[in-house]
Design a protein around this motif. Sequence first.
Motif, PDB file in Angstrom:
ATOM      1  N   ALA A 330       0.816  -1.218   0.000  1.00  8.78           N
ATOM      2  CA  ALA A 330       0.000   0.000   0.000  1.00  8.78           C
ATOM      3  C   ALA A 330       0.844   1.259   0.000  1.00  8.78           C
ATOM      4  O   ALA A 330       0.407   2.314  -0.476  1.00  8.78           O
ATOM      5  N   LEU A 331       2.070   1.170   0.509  1.00 10.72           N
ATOM      6  CA  LEU A 331       2.955   2.336   0.574  1.00 10.72           C
ATOM      7  C   LEU A 331       3.714   2.591  -0.727  1.00 10.72           C
ATOM      8  O   LEU A 331       4.162   3.712  -0.978  1.00 10.72           O
ATOM      9  N   ILE A 332       3.866   1.565  -1.541  1.00 10.42           N
ATOM     10  CA  ILE A 332       4.709   1.683  -2.743  1.00 10.42           C
ATOM     11  C   ILE A 332       4.254   2.773  -3.716  1.00 10.42           C
ATOM     12  O   ILE A 332       5.079   3.547  -4.214  1.00 10.42           O
ATOM     13  N   PRO A 333       2.953   2.899  -4.038  1.00 11.30           N
ATOM     14  CA  PRO A 333       2.558   3.984  -4.955  1.00 11.30           C
ATOM     15  C   PRO A 333       2.990   5.354  -4.468  1.00 11.30           C
ATOM     16  O   PRO A 333       3.384   6.210  -5.262  1.00 11.30           O
ATOM     17  N   GLY A 336       6.553   6.146  -5.392  1.00  7.34           N
ATOM     18  CA  GLY A 336       6.720   6.567  -6.771  1.00  7.34           C
ATOM     19  C   GLY A 336       6.301   8.013  -6.979  1.00  7.34           C
ATOM     20  O   GLY A 336       6.944   8.765  -7.722  1.00  7.34           O
ATOM     21  N   GLN A 337       5.251   8.437  -6.301  1.00  5.84           N
ATOM     22  CA  GLN A 337       4.748   9.803  -6.476  1.00  5.84           C
ATOM     23  C   GLN A 337       5.699  10.853  -5.901  1.00  5.84           C
ATOM     24  O   GLN A 337       5.828  11.939  -6.446  1.00  5.84           O
ATOM     25  N   VAL A 338       6.368  10.523  -4.800  1.00  3.02           N
ATOM     26  CA  VAL A 338       7.297  11.489  -4.198  1.00  3.02           C
ATOM     27  C   VAL A 338       8.709  11.329  -4.740  1.00  3.02           C
ATOM     28  O   VAL A 338       9.602  12.112  -4.407  1.00  3.02           O
ATOM     29  N   GLY A 339       8.938  10.291  -5.563  1.00  4.83           N
ATOM     30  CA  GLY A 339      10.242  10.102  -6.178  1.00  4.83           C
ATOM     31  C   GLY A 339      11.315   9.582  -5.242  1.00  4.83           C
ATOM     32  O   GLY A 339      12.507   9.811  -5.471  1.00  4.83           O
ATOM     33  N   ASN A 340      10.924   8.860  -4.194  1.00  6.38           N
ATOM     34  CA  ASN A 340      11.893   8.344  -3.222  1.00  6.38           C
ATOM     35  C   ASN A 340      12.347   6.941  -3.657  1.00  6.38           C
ATOM     36  O   ASN A 340      11.753   5.935  -3.280  1.00  6.38           O
TER      37      ASN A 340
END
Length: 468
Positions: A330-333, A336-340
């Motif tokens: 659940a945390l993976i998307p 990707g959005q914050v570019g970490n």
Amino acid sequence: MTDFFSKSRITARAGYSRWLVPPSALSVHLCIGQAYAFSVFNEPLTRVIGIAAPAVDDWKLTTLGWIFSLAIVFLGLSAAVGGKWLEKVGPRLTMFVAACCFGGGFWLAALGVYLHQIWLLYLGYGVIGGIGLGLGYVSPVSTLIKWFPDRRGMATGMAIMGFGGGAMIGAPLAVWLMDHFKSAVSVGVMEAFIVMGGLYFVSMMIGALTIRIPPHGWQPEGWVPPKVENKMITQNHVHIDQALKTPQFYLLWLVLCLNVTAGIGVLGQASVMIQEMFKGSVTPAAAAGFVGLLSLFNMGGRFFWSSASDYLGRKNTYFVFFVVGACLYALIPGMGQVGNVALFVILYALIMSMYGGGFSTIPAYLADIFGTRYVGGIHGRLLTAWSTAGVLGPVLVNYIREYQIGQGVAKADAYNVTMYIMAGVLVLGFVCNLLIRPVHEKHHMKYDEFDELDGAFPRETETEGEQK
């Protein structure tokens, strides 16, 4: 010759060190783990005729992809069918047949490359090699559990860790051999198949010749069996055929299938996924390093989590897999959005460790629930869950991704829905694990005197409940 493969021939004598058994198991699992590295042959196989570049009559990647799929399917089928046979004839004969099938599968595939007949590769590596994979996978597991009743999780972890690490040997070996044999008229695949078939056959035969089983009734010196109060570790045994009549078998089947589905689907797309989610930040070389890191955690997780299950308990260990795994997916998307990138890699490494841990913990879980007498055969039948997940996981990831892109979703965001679905899959696995209870006493076996050494099955008589 029959006596050479008999159980009496490989029953250890007094004073035999049980620590000599894990190397025998590893010599098999490190070989068959090469299956995870078969993809290194795919690109060269598209140039068998054209050599420098694919020719019109060369095979397509979509055609070659079925080789690995067939191998995994027949791994599950042969383990399911051969598991009961293993319990009857013992691990030496089963490991010998596995060596013949796996090594011979390479040689038949080499003939297919030489004649450019794809059906020979399907039959060789896919079907015959897949049978070798299945028999080789289950052969040492029940033996190790019987040698290490005090550390069942650690014992299975030692062997199955080898399967996870087999690709780390198989991939560079295959690349080196193809580079060595390639020429103006050959891409080197045929020759690599011949050499690897021979090397793997010899290594697996070493395992078959050195494997030993404990005498009937053997226990580690000074070990006290778990108290009966621990209801999740049975002191009884359930016959392999009777196990299929219990709800516990099907719940454990779902537990393994759902855990593997969540992991194997993204494992196959790991390189593409990290490049698309972090476009411009991750190079192909870095993505390859990411895949290698996942393989390390996959391998290490097999030993770490199965060993930890000896202290946590098998049911609690799977609770960790499902609860923590669902949260990580659940945390993976968001990563990707914050570019970490760094946190993304850490999350996936943890997921892969639990993916590998699921494979190595399940045999000990089965031994706890059904007893050790037929755990090899029961484990073999349960591995059909792996075959199912091997199809279900990639289909979910690939088709949902294609649908998302077709709806205009950016590639970087095309995996978001998939990650949430995988989290939901693990939640379902949590529920299945929660429902697992000790097997009802009506399924337990009562043994009369029987000869463990000649492979005879004990006579099933009245149940413990009927005696009372």
